[in-house]
Design an enzyme around this catalytic site. Structure first.
Site, PDB file in Angstrom:
ATOM      1  N   GLU A 502     -70.352 -40.205 -59.051  1.00  0.00           N
ATOM      2  CA  GLU A 502     -70.627 -40.163 -57.595  1.00  0.00           C
ATOM      3  C   GLU A 502     -70.756 -41.554 -56.985  1.00  0.00           C
ATOM      4  O   GLU A 502     -71.667 -41.833 -56.223  1.00  0.00           O
ATOM      5  CB  GLU A 502     -71.890 -39.329 -57.298  1.00  0.00           C
ATOM      6  CG  GLU A 502     -71.673 -37.851 -57.498  1.00  0.00           C
ATOM      7  CD  GLU A 502     -72.796 -36.995 -56.935  1.00  0.00           C
ATOM      8  OE1 GLU A 502     -73.580 -37.481 -56.102  1.00  0.00           O
ATOM      9  OE2 GLU A 502     -72.879 -35.841 -57.346  1.00  0.00           O
TER      10      GLU A 502
HETATM   11  C1  FAD Z   1     -69.141 -37.760 -66.970  1.00  0.00           C
HETATM   12  C2  FAD Z   1     -68.340 -37.978 -65.745  1.00  0.00           C
HETATM   13  C3  FAD Z   1     -68.167 -36.951 -64.843  1.00  0.00           C
HETATM   14  C4  FAD Z   1     -67.347 -37.127 -63.731  1.00  0.00           C
HETATM   15  N1  FAD Z   1     -67.078 -36.055 -62.918  1.00  0.00           N
HETATM   16  C5  FAD Z   1     -66.104 -36.197 -61.976  1.00  0.00           C
HETATM   17  C6  FAD Z   1     -65.625 -35.054 -61.259  1.00  0.00           C
HETATM   18  O1  FAD Z   1     -66.109 -33.938 -61.426  1.00  0.00           O
HETATM   19  N2  FAD Z   1     -64.609 -35.234 -60.374  1.00  0.00           N
HETATM   20  C7  FAD Z   1     -64.041 -36.453 -60.152  1.00  0.00           C
HETATM   21  O2  FAD Z   1     -63.121 -36.550 -59.351  1.00  0.00           O
HETATM   22  N3  FAD Z   1     -64.486 -37.560 -60.804  1.00  0.00           N
HETATM   23  C8  FAD Z   1     -65.488 -37.461 -61.716  1.00  0.00           C
HETATM   24  N4  FAD Z   1     -65.915 -38.574 -62.406  1.00  0.00           N
HETATM   25  C9  FAD Z   1     -65.346 -39.864 -62.090  1.00  0.00           C
HETATM   26  C10 FAD Z   1     -66.353 -40.840 -61.495  1.00  0.00           C
HETATM   27  O3  FAD Z   1     -66.569 -40.549 -60.162  1.00  0.00           O
HETATM   28  C11 FAD Z   1     -65.769 -42.227 -61.755  1.00  0.00           C
HETATM   29  O4  FAD Z   1     -66.004 -42.485 -63.113  1.00  0.00           O
HETATM   30  C12 FAD Z   1     -66.380 -43.282 -60.914  1.00  0.00           C
HETATM   31  O5  FAD Z   1     -65.931 -43.143 -59.607  1.00  0.00           O
HETATM   32  C13 FAD Z   1     -66.030 -44.679 -61.399  1.00  0.00           C
HETATM   33  O6  FAD Z   1     -64.674 -44.828 -61.692  1.00  0.00           O
HETATM   34  P1  FAD Z   1     -64.220 -45.466 -63.092  1.00  0.00           P
HETATM   35  O7  FAD Z   1     -64.978 -44.802 -64.162  1.00  0.00           O
HETATM   36  O8  FAD Z   1     -62.756 -45.426 -63.139  1.00  0.00           O
HETATM   37  O9  FAD Z   1     -64.751 -46.953 -63.033  1.00  0.00           O
HETATM   38  P2  FAD Z   1     -64.034 -48.187 -62.290  1.00  0.00           P
HETATM   39  O10 FAD Z   1     -63.610 -47.802 -60.938  1.00  0.00           O
HETATM   40  O11 FAD Z   1     -63.026 -48.757 -63.214  1.00  0.00           O
HETATM   41  O12 FAD Z   1     -65.262 -49.170 -62.145  1.00  0.00           O
HETATM   42  C14 FAD Z   1     -65.725 -50.001 -63.208  1.00  0.00           C
HETATM   43  C15 FAD Z   1     -66.862 -50.856 -62.690  1.00  0.00           C
HETATM   44  O13 FAD Z   1     -66.400 -51.677 -61.608  1.00  0.00           O
HETATM   45  C16 FAD Z   1     -67.305 -51.557 -60.531  1.00  0.00           C
HETATM   46  N5  FAD Z   1     -66.563 -51.778 -59.282  1.00  0.00           N
HETATM   47  C17 FAD Z   1     -65.396 -51.243 -58.888  1.00  0.00           C
HETATM   48  N6  FAD Z   1     -65.056 -51.709 -57.686  1.00  0.00           N
HETATM   49  C18 FAD Z   1     -66.036 -52.555 -57.293  1.00  0.00           C
HETATM   50  C19 FAD Z   1     -66.285 -53.353 -56.149  1.00  0.00           C
HETATM   51  N7  FAD Z   1     -65.452 -53.402 -55.128  1.00  0.00           N
HETATM   52  N8  FAD Z   1     -67.400 -54.093 -56.120  1.00  0.00           N
HETATM   53  C20 FAD Z   1     -68.264 -54.077 -57.146  1.00  0.00           C
HETATM   54  N9  FAD Z   1     -68.087 -53.347 -58.252  1.00  0.00           N
HETATM   55  C21 FAD Z   1     -66.991 -52.591 -58.332  1.00  0.00           C
HETATM   56  C22 FAD Z   1     -67.871 -50.162 -60.638  1.00  0.00           C
HETATM   57  O14 FAD Z   1     -69.120 -50.090 -59.976  1.00  0.00           O
HETATM   58  C23 FAD Z   1     -68.008 -50.017 -62.140  1.00  0.00           C
HETATM   59  O15 FAD Z   1     -69.207 -50.604 -62.533  1.00  0.00           O
HETATM   60  C24 FAD Z   1     -66.752 -38.395 -63.491  1.00  0.00           C
HETATM   61  C25 FAD Z   1     -66.983 -39.444 -64.378  1.00  0.00           C
HETATM   62  C26 FAD Z   1     -67.735 -39.252 -65.496  1.00  0.00           C
HETATM   63  C27 FAD Z   1     -67.894 -40.386 -66.449  1.00  0.00           C
END
Ligand code: FAD
Length: 822
Positions: A502
């Site tokens: 989220e």
């Molecule tokens: C267990 C689990 C359940 C989930 N359930 C759902 C679901 O039901 N439906 C769905 O659609 N998604 C779901 N997600 C996806 C979740 O919303 C994403 O994991 C989340 O949005 C982060 O994306 P990412 O993991 O690709 O990390 P990335 O986007 O690769 O981010 C990596 C890091 O970079 C940081 N970052 C990125 N951009 C910036 C910025 N501009 N400034 C500072 N920091 C930044 C982030 O904060 C994070 O710390 C789920 C994820 C998990 C792990």
């Protein structure tokens, strides 16, 4: 009389006017009257008075004469402002327009109107909601064995799935007219909080269908046909939903999803219809492995212009049955040993009719706005309530364990090192449960709390991680060794899940809280931005002039208030509360003024560049967040009629929050790129230096002592979490043991004294008990109590052990089972 008197008198009255936010006209009259009084009282200083009056007139006349003011002052400001106005992306524009502003706006005002907060009704459950919590929710918790779920089944047991569906846990937000429970946000919060206190897998499973997903989206945007078809089925658990947004290449940057749909004709149920051919690759999707209906976000293209002249129609949402040809629900991901159902969903050339688009054709291209509008409500509840259930449980369990577990012949909770950790857990428990309660309750007041939900999501999950780290340290090996007796390990493992989902936390802190808070909550910034883009130049200047002058008055007032409240170390100013809490409100008044001043200056000096200065933005957001958290605590304290027993917890948590505000503002000033401005700001905000302190050891001792025994305060802390004494709930059994262990403590001391003085000679603890009775150190009844307390203690401190075969998992386990069967 000194010739400086007229000038000083005018400045003092000006400062008074700024402090109290008098209008420009009142300010003018007040200073004018002061100068007349100077002339009357000190005619000898007529020349100094005349000079001051001339300077004052030079300022007051153009300010009060509108045409001059607009031409000479506002017009150049507008030109400058238009040049530095940051270009908002469509995504940011949508984010800014979604949601409402509640009390958090007051915190940004530099002079919060506390009555607005304190007049809000205290949240409460109605009879039906309370009965649900005491009945089905309590029963679901009893049925939950988190070790079995997380180690043996990697899923909830079928009877629990069935129970949840039958009792409409997945339809809490669905109105009764569609067969759902139609619960308030506060009841929804209470259910999630209790579920989270027994199992992260249970709470995630219950949260998702009630959070941002198909039901919420249908309720707001669905066509009647979609609502009538899906909502009753979702409420009864006949359909299990999931929502798929995240793509391997688009996580945090969700608007860049490469998943696409192309408008075309295709076959559906034997007929050729207009629809969308979809190609997508989604991962991390909660409930996907068991979902029967998949909510999907994708970018819609209409290259053949079958729907309109526009080719790229933007992000669009659809609801697709699982069995749709081409849609592949993948295998399962395994999120940190909290095995709620989660996995990938992909599709290639999946054809769906237009009727499967959420809201039909009307909402084509509105997907991002729809998601953002719904996000604030779900985000205000799911993860903050999960964290609240977690930290409440940690506080009562860790306190009890620290009393029962003895080392060096003392409960470990009496050692200062453990007290420090306990106080942090208690303070966090108090703060986060108040934050979560407040954020959920404003949803019931009709808010769409975009900024508070981001604050609550970030701070509740981060604080929960901090509290569980402390709890693990206090428990030592008992927290490390996994098994049915361990009530911490899985929570510790699962803590980063809430941090990531989220809106991952780093992004939430650095970009969202202040990024949105500054523009939304600020009383003038959004209005100025809108005024500066009005098409008619005359209307633009006139509107802008009115707003910008109120903004200038606001900034001057905040500078004066920050300085005055800073130099008096928050000792003056009107504030609600009782004697002991009035100072807390005053401190918040001070930091509200400091935040407003620093934020205004940062926006003025850095303009659009502030967006890239994420660390400055994060620190300003920290001040806003801590102000919001502290306000939530004060509100809770008032709602609960100021329980004296909670005062130590409240005081600890407020001191902690205020200290964090100071650290954050100091960080802003130390790193502010334009140094002379930073020095000036420091003079205004910290005129007598950094005086806030972390909570004292004495206060920490009071909080820790409170946590070591059952009392009203701990009972309030445990409200809403599962503490029943049942076989699956080691915490419930430990809490039930605590009074007996405490009652046996003086008897144990008596035995120890008798051993030390030689009255009891044996060294075997059981024999010592016999001897204690023989030597009349203990009565028979006392001996029975000590024996029982020792047995209960043994149960509390016990850990699990396993056969190697029991720990083998996955394929190897199946191989061994097959070998065994053969
Ligand atoms: C267990 C689990 C359940 C989930 N359930 C759902 C679901 O039901 N439906 C769905 O659609 N998604 C779901 N997600 C996806 C979740 O919303 C994403 O994991 C989340 O949005 C982060 O994306 P990412 O993991 O690709 O990390 P990335 O986007 O690769 O981010 C990596 C890091 O970079 C940081 N970052 C990125 N951009 C910036 C910025 N501009 N400034 C500072 N920091 C930044 C982030 O904060 C994070 O710390 C789920 C994820 C998990 C792990």
């Amino acid at each position: 009389m000194s010739p400086w008197i007229p000038l000083l008198a005018a400045l003092a009255v000006g400062a008074l006017a700024a402090y109290h936010r008098w209008s420009l006209r009142t300010w003018t009259i007040a200073i004018g009257a002061t100068l007349v009084a100077c002339l009357a009282l000190a005619p000898a200083q007529w020349f100094a008075t005349l000079l001051t009056t001339a300077a004052f007139a030079g300022l007051a006349v153009p300010l009060n004469h509108l045409p001059t003011r607009r031409r000479v002052i506002s017009s150049p400001i507008l030109r400058f402002y238009t040049r530095m106005l940051p270009q908002l992306s469509e995504t940011e524009q949508v984010a800014l327009e979604a949601g409402t502003v509640g009390f958090e706006g007051e915190l940004f005002s530099g002079r919060p109107d506390w009555q607005k907060l304190l007049r809000q009704p205290a949240p409460a459950l109605n009879a039906e909601e309370q009965a649900f919590l005491d009945g089905p929710v309590e029963e679901a918790c009893r049925m939950t064995n988190d070790w079995e779920i997380s180690h043996e089944r990697a899923d909830l047991p079928p009877e629990l799935w069935d129970f949840l569906k039958r009792n409409r846990f997945f339809g809490m937000i669905v109105p009764k007219s569609y067969g759902g429970l139609g619960f308030s946000a506060y009841a929804h919060h209470a259910v999630v909080q209790k579920c989270a206190s027994v199992s992260p897998t249970l709470s995630s499973t219950v949260c998702v269908p009630n959070s941002l997903g198909p039901a919420e989206l249908l309720l707001h945007y669905g066509t009647d046909a979609q609502k009538n078809h899906y909502l009753p089925r979702l409420a009864r658990g006949e359909e299990i939903p999931c929502f798929a947004l995240t793509n391997p290449y688009a996580g945090s940057d969700a608007t860049s999803i490469p998943d696409f749909g192309v408008v075309c004709r295709g076959m559906h149920e034997g007929e050729e219809v207009l629809g969308v051919r979809l190609t997508f690759d989604k991962r991390y999707i909660t409930l996907a492995p068991v979902a029967t209906v998949i909510g999907l976000a994708f970018r819609l293209h209409d290259p053949d212009h079958l729907l309109s002249d526009v080719g790229d129609r933007g992000i669009t949402l659809a609801l697709i049955p699982r069995q749709t040809p081409g849609l592949v629900v993948g295998r399962r991901h395994f999120p940190l040993n909290a095995p709620f159902q989660n996995g990938p969903v992909t599709g290639k050339d999946v054809f769906v009719p237009l009727s499967m688009l959420i809201g039909g054709e009307t909402y084509i291209g509105q997907g991002w706005r729809m998601l953002v509008e719904c996000l604030s409500v779900g985000r205000a509840i799911s993860l903050p309530s999960t964290a609240s259930g977690g930290v409440r449980l940690l506080a009562v369990a860790t306190g009890a364990y620290a009393r029962i577990r003895k080392q060096f012949q003392m409960p470990i909770g009496r050692f200062e090192g453990i007290e420090e950790a306990l106080a942090r857990i208690g303070g966090i428990g108090y703060a986060i449960s108040a934050l979560s309660r407040q954020t959920a309750s404003v949803v019931d007041l009709g808010e769409k709390p975009a900024v508070p939900s981001a604050i609550a999501k970030y701070h509740a999950t981060e604080s929960c991680r901090e509290a569980i780290r402390d709890a693990m340290d206090v428990h030592g090996g008992k927290g490390i060794v996994l098994g049915p007796k361990n009530y911490l390990g899985r929570g510790w493992q699962a803590a980063p899940i809430s941090i990531t989902v989220e809106g991952a936390n780093i992004l939430t802190r650095n970009m969202i809280i202040f990024g949105q808070g500054a523009v939304r909550c600020h009383p003038y910034v959004l209005a100025e931005m809108r005024a500066a883009t009005l098409p008619d130049p005359v209307e633009r200047l006139n509107t802008f002039d009115g707003i910008v002058f109120r903004h200038i008055g606001f900034a001057v007032s905040n500078a004066v208030r920050a300085f005055v409240l800073g130099i008096t170390h928050s000792r003056i100013g009107s504030a609600p509360g009782e004697r002991s809490t009035r100072r807390f409100y005053r401190k918040l008044n001070r930091y509200s003024a400091g935040l407003a001043l620093a934020a205004d200056t940062a926006m003025l000096v850095l303009g659009g560049k502030l967006k890239q200065k994420e660390r400055l933005s994060a620190r300003l957001g920290d001040v806003l967040s801590q102000l919001y958290i502290a306000s939530s605590m004060l509100k809770r304290y008032e709602d609960q009629e100021r329980p004296a027993a909670d005062h130590a917890l409240l005081a600890w948590a407020i001191h902690d929050a205020v200290f964090k505000m100071q650290v954050a503002l100091d960080g802003v000033l130390r790193n502010f790129p334009v140094r002379p401005i930073a020095w000036l700001l420091r003079l205004m905000i910290f005129p007598i230096g950094l005086r806030e302190k972390t909570p004292s050891d004495r206060l920490g001792h009071r909080v820790a002592s409170l946590m070591l025994a059952p009392n009203d305060s701990m009972q309030r802390m445990a409200e809403g979490v599962f503490t029943a004494e049942c076989p699956n709930n080691p915490v419930g059994r430990m809490l039930a043991s605590l009074p007996k262990v405490i009652a046996a403590e003086p008897l144990e001391r008596r035995i120890l004294k008798a051993v030390r003085s030689g009255v009891i000679a044996g060294f075997d603890p059981v024999q010592q008990l016999d001897e204690a009775v023989r030597m009349e150190v203990l009565s028979e009844a006392e001996r029975a109590l000590v024996a029982e307390a020792r047995a209960l203690t043994a149960e509390v401190i016990a850990v699990d052990d396993f056969d190697s075969a029991e720990l083998v998992a996955g394929r190897e386990k199946r191989r061994l089972q097959l070998m065994h069967a053969a």
